[in-house]
Scaffold this active site. Structure first.
Site, PDB file in Angstrom:
ATOM      1  N   SER A 186     -74.853  21.753  16.802  1.00 57.99           N
ATOM      2  CA  SER A 186     -75.143  23.166  17.022  1.00 57.99           C
ATOM      3  C   SER A 186     -74.937  23.949  15.724  1.00 57.99           C
ATOM      4  O   SER A 186     -75.548  23.626  14.714  1.00 57.99           O
ATOM      5  CB  SER A 186     -74.283  23.687  18.171  1.00 57.99           C
ATOM      6  OG  SER A 186     -74.759  24.917  18.636  1.00 57.99           O
TER       7      SER A 186
ATOM      8  N   ASP B 114     -83.175  21.703  25.197  1.00 58.70           N
ATOM      9  CA  ASP B 114     -81.978  22.414  24.750  1.00 58.70           C
ATOM     10  C   ASP B 114     -82.156  23.920  24.935  1.00 58.70           C
ATOM     11  O   ASP B 114     -83.082  24.512  24.391  1.00 58.70           O
ATOM     12  CB  ASP B 114     -81.719  22.097  23.276  1.00 58.70           C
ATOM     13  CG  ASP B 114     -80.311  22.445  22.838  1.00 58.70           C
ATOM     14  OD1 ASP B 114     -79.822  23.527  23.216  1.00 58.70           O
ATOM     15  OD2 ASP B 114     -79.697  21.634  22.116  1.00 58.70           O
TER      16      ASP B 114
ATOM     17  N   HIS C 241     -77.582  20.768  25.913  1.00 60.03           N
ATOM     18  CA  HIS C 241     -77.358  21.152  24.518  1.00 60.03           C
ATOM     19  C   HIS C 241     -76.901  19.930  23.729  1.00 60.03           C
ATOM     20  O   HIS C 241     -75.780  19.460  23.885  1.00 60.03           O
ATOM     21  CB  HIS C 241     -76.297  22.252  24.481  1.00 60.03           C
ATOM     22  CG  HIS C 241     -76.091  22.853  23.125  1.00 60.03           C
ATOM     23  ND1 HIS C 241     -77.121  23.211  22.294  1.00 60.03           N
ATOM     24  CD2 HIS C 241     -74.950  23.172  22.462  1.00 60.03           C
ATOM     25  CE1 HIS C 241     -76.628  23.726  21.177  1.00 60.03           C
ATOM     26  NE2 HIS C 241     -75.311  23.712  21.261  1.00 60.03           N
TER      27      HIS C 241
END
Length: 515
Positions: free
Chosen positions: A228, A454, A484
């Site tokens: 991320s 995602d 995610h």
């Protein structure tokens, strides 16, 4: 994770739209400090996490008896003055489980946010990385401003409760004024309590900490796993220190080409897409979906619930009530992983009966609130890093002009993400740039993994990261899945590609697709 839902109220976070940039004069590769790299870390048994780290017990041993150790590294407070004041950065590691002659080095993890404590997150997922520990020491850290590393502090716990119960999607002038005043109060509290650290939490600062960490750990190259926001940090590191990049994996990729508004708009589409995927999955099950008869019915009923909560909250976790904003937080949290979809179904079914307990628990997880009512410093750190990174300062008028586009992107999340743009209004520290520079000519190949489902870091950013890194650097891998990130999904194809690269140096073919 972009400015993602993970922190709303004061910032949209958790994932990745954070767009930092380079500090003036900090673009060259070089020695980060004359004496600092020579420091020797003193490893010790890890204490129980602090309140800022999220609390809880000390980390449990790994399978086979591997234990976690913690240490403190000194870093300059101001990288423009490396001989000046220093701050303490907290590190954690588990030593390699394999033969010493097979050890490659230290694999450093950043799990995103920005604002997440790596010292608490790595042990929580430690078993997932056991294969990687056969050739690496597993290492993570609390970035500056986070957890035990000179944490950014803002409101107290009682004030945080009130902050997250406010209406984050104003419908009239009075509600808009209240939201603006709440944001101002939050930002002023951060400036009052954290004045010393606020100017020094840009992603470029943390990238320089990362290079110092590499040196102190004794590695010639950086071996890195960024998830991320961690992909943005990794990209900024690669730009600053291209010759020091070893084997690196970027998973759940932040789009480095977008400004905060573009990123939030992409995230609105991503969460709406994930909600549709959840609804389709629910109604396709063998048993009847308890929250709707069709996918459209599921989404319509959720919209109706949120509309009702706007004017009439329902009981949540006593003594708090579940508001519209907290319900949105809870729904978003559940969309981060397909494993949470069953909790979303239970939470919605419960909320339709007038009980908001499960959705509020999901919301608390999103905002860093523990069962004891204490908050980690995830949200303050997230806001501080985003606002130090991002140049734009949006006004309420900017939001009003953008609302039609956000609503077109997502009926459910559009208003929420649009109003999140005011987070950095009147922030005490100017932002660095509209988006980060991640160009890294000459760097070793970086494996860049995107997940088509995602919600927080939409898949479209994966290819843009590959292009921005430069020819011959980014190697794209696509996972056709939900949630995610890709590696922690357990998909065998993704894991084999990552293991082959990190453990044996085998770069998968560009354009590899895993299903």
């Amino acid at each position: 994770m972009p400015k993602s839902f993970r922190a709303r109220a004061a910032a949209l976070t958790a994932s990745a739209l954070l767009l930092p940039a380079l500090l003036a004069g900090c673009g060259e590769d070089g020695d980060p400090g004359q004496d600092l790299p020579d420091q020797k870390l003193s490893w010790r048994d890890c204490p129980a996490p602090s309140e800022a780290q999220g609390g809880g017990p000390s980390p449990s041993p790994l399978p086979g008896g591997g234990r976690w150790q913690c240490a403190t590294m000194k870093a300059p407070l101001d990288w423009d003055d490396p001989e000046g004041d220093t701050i303490d950065l907290e590190l954690i590691r588990a030593r390699s489980s394999g033969p010493a002659d097979r050890r490659i080095g230290s694999l450093i993890f950043n799990f995103g946010g920005p604002g997440g404590s790596g010292v608490t997150t790595l042990p929580a997922f430690g078993e997932d990385y056991e294969r990687l520990r056969t050739r690496y020491d597993l290492v993570s850290f609390d970035p500056r401003g986070v957890g035990r590393s000179a944490p950014v502090l803002c409101l107290n716990d009682r004030q945080m409760d009130a902050h997250f119960q406010q209406d984050a999607t104003p419908d009239d002038d009075a509600e808009r004024a209240e939201l603006l005043e709440s944001t101002k109060s939050f930002n002023e509290a951060c400036a009052d309590r954290s004045e010393r650290i606020l100017p020094h939490v840009r992603t470029t600062d943390t990238a320089r900490d990362l290079d110092l960490m590499r040196q102190v750990l004794g590695d010639d190259k950086l071996y890195y796993f960024g998830i991320s926001y961690g992909t943005e940090l990794g990209g900024v590191y690669a730009h600053l220190f291209p010759e020091k990049v070893g084997r690196a994996v970027f998973d759940a990729v932040v789009d480095p080409t977008q400004d905060p508004e573009q990123g939030s708009l992409g995230q609105a589409r991503g969460f709406q897409r994930a909600l549709g995927n959840y609804a389709e999955n629910c109604v396709s099950q063998t048993e009847e979906c308890p929250v709707g008869d069709t996918a459209e019915d599921v989404k319509d009923r959720i919209a109706a619930l949120l509309k009702d909560l706007d004017s009439k909250p329902i009981p949540g976790i006593p003594p708090r009530e579940l508001t519209q904003t907290e319900a949105l937080n809870g729904i978003a949290q559940a969309l981060y992983s397909q494993e949470f979809w069953e909790f979303l179904t239970d939470g919605l079914e419960q909320a339709y009966e007038g009980d908001g307990t499960i959705l509020m628990a999901l919301s608390d997880s999103m905002t860093g609130r523990g069962e004891n009512g204490e908050y980690s410093n995830f949200v303050p750190a997230n806001v501080a890093i985003n606002c130090a990174d991002d140049t734009p300062r949006y006004t309420a008028e900017d939001v009003e002009r953008s609302l039609p586009r956000f609503r077109a992107a997502s009926e459910l999340f559009g208003d929420y993400l649009a109003w999140g743009l005011i987070t950095c209004t009147d922030w005490a520290v100017p932002g660095a740039a509209e988006h980060p520079d991640v160009s890294a000519p000459g760097a070793s190949p970086i494996l860049v993994i995107g997940n088509t489902g995602d919600p927080a870091t939409p898949y479209e950013g994966t290819r843009r990261m590959v292009r921005a890194l430069g020819e011959g650097v980014g190697v794209e891998l696509t996972y056709k899945g939900q949630g995610h990130g890709a590696y922690d999904s357990g998909n065998e194809c993704v894991r084999n590609a990552v293991h082959g690269y990190l453990l044996d140096g085998k770069v998968p073919p560009a354009g590899t697709v895993c299903t």
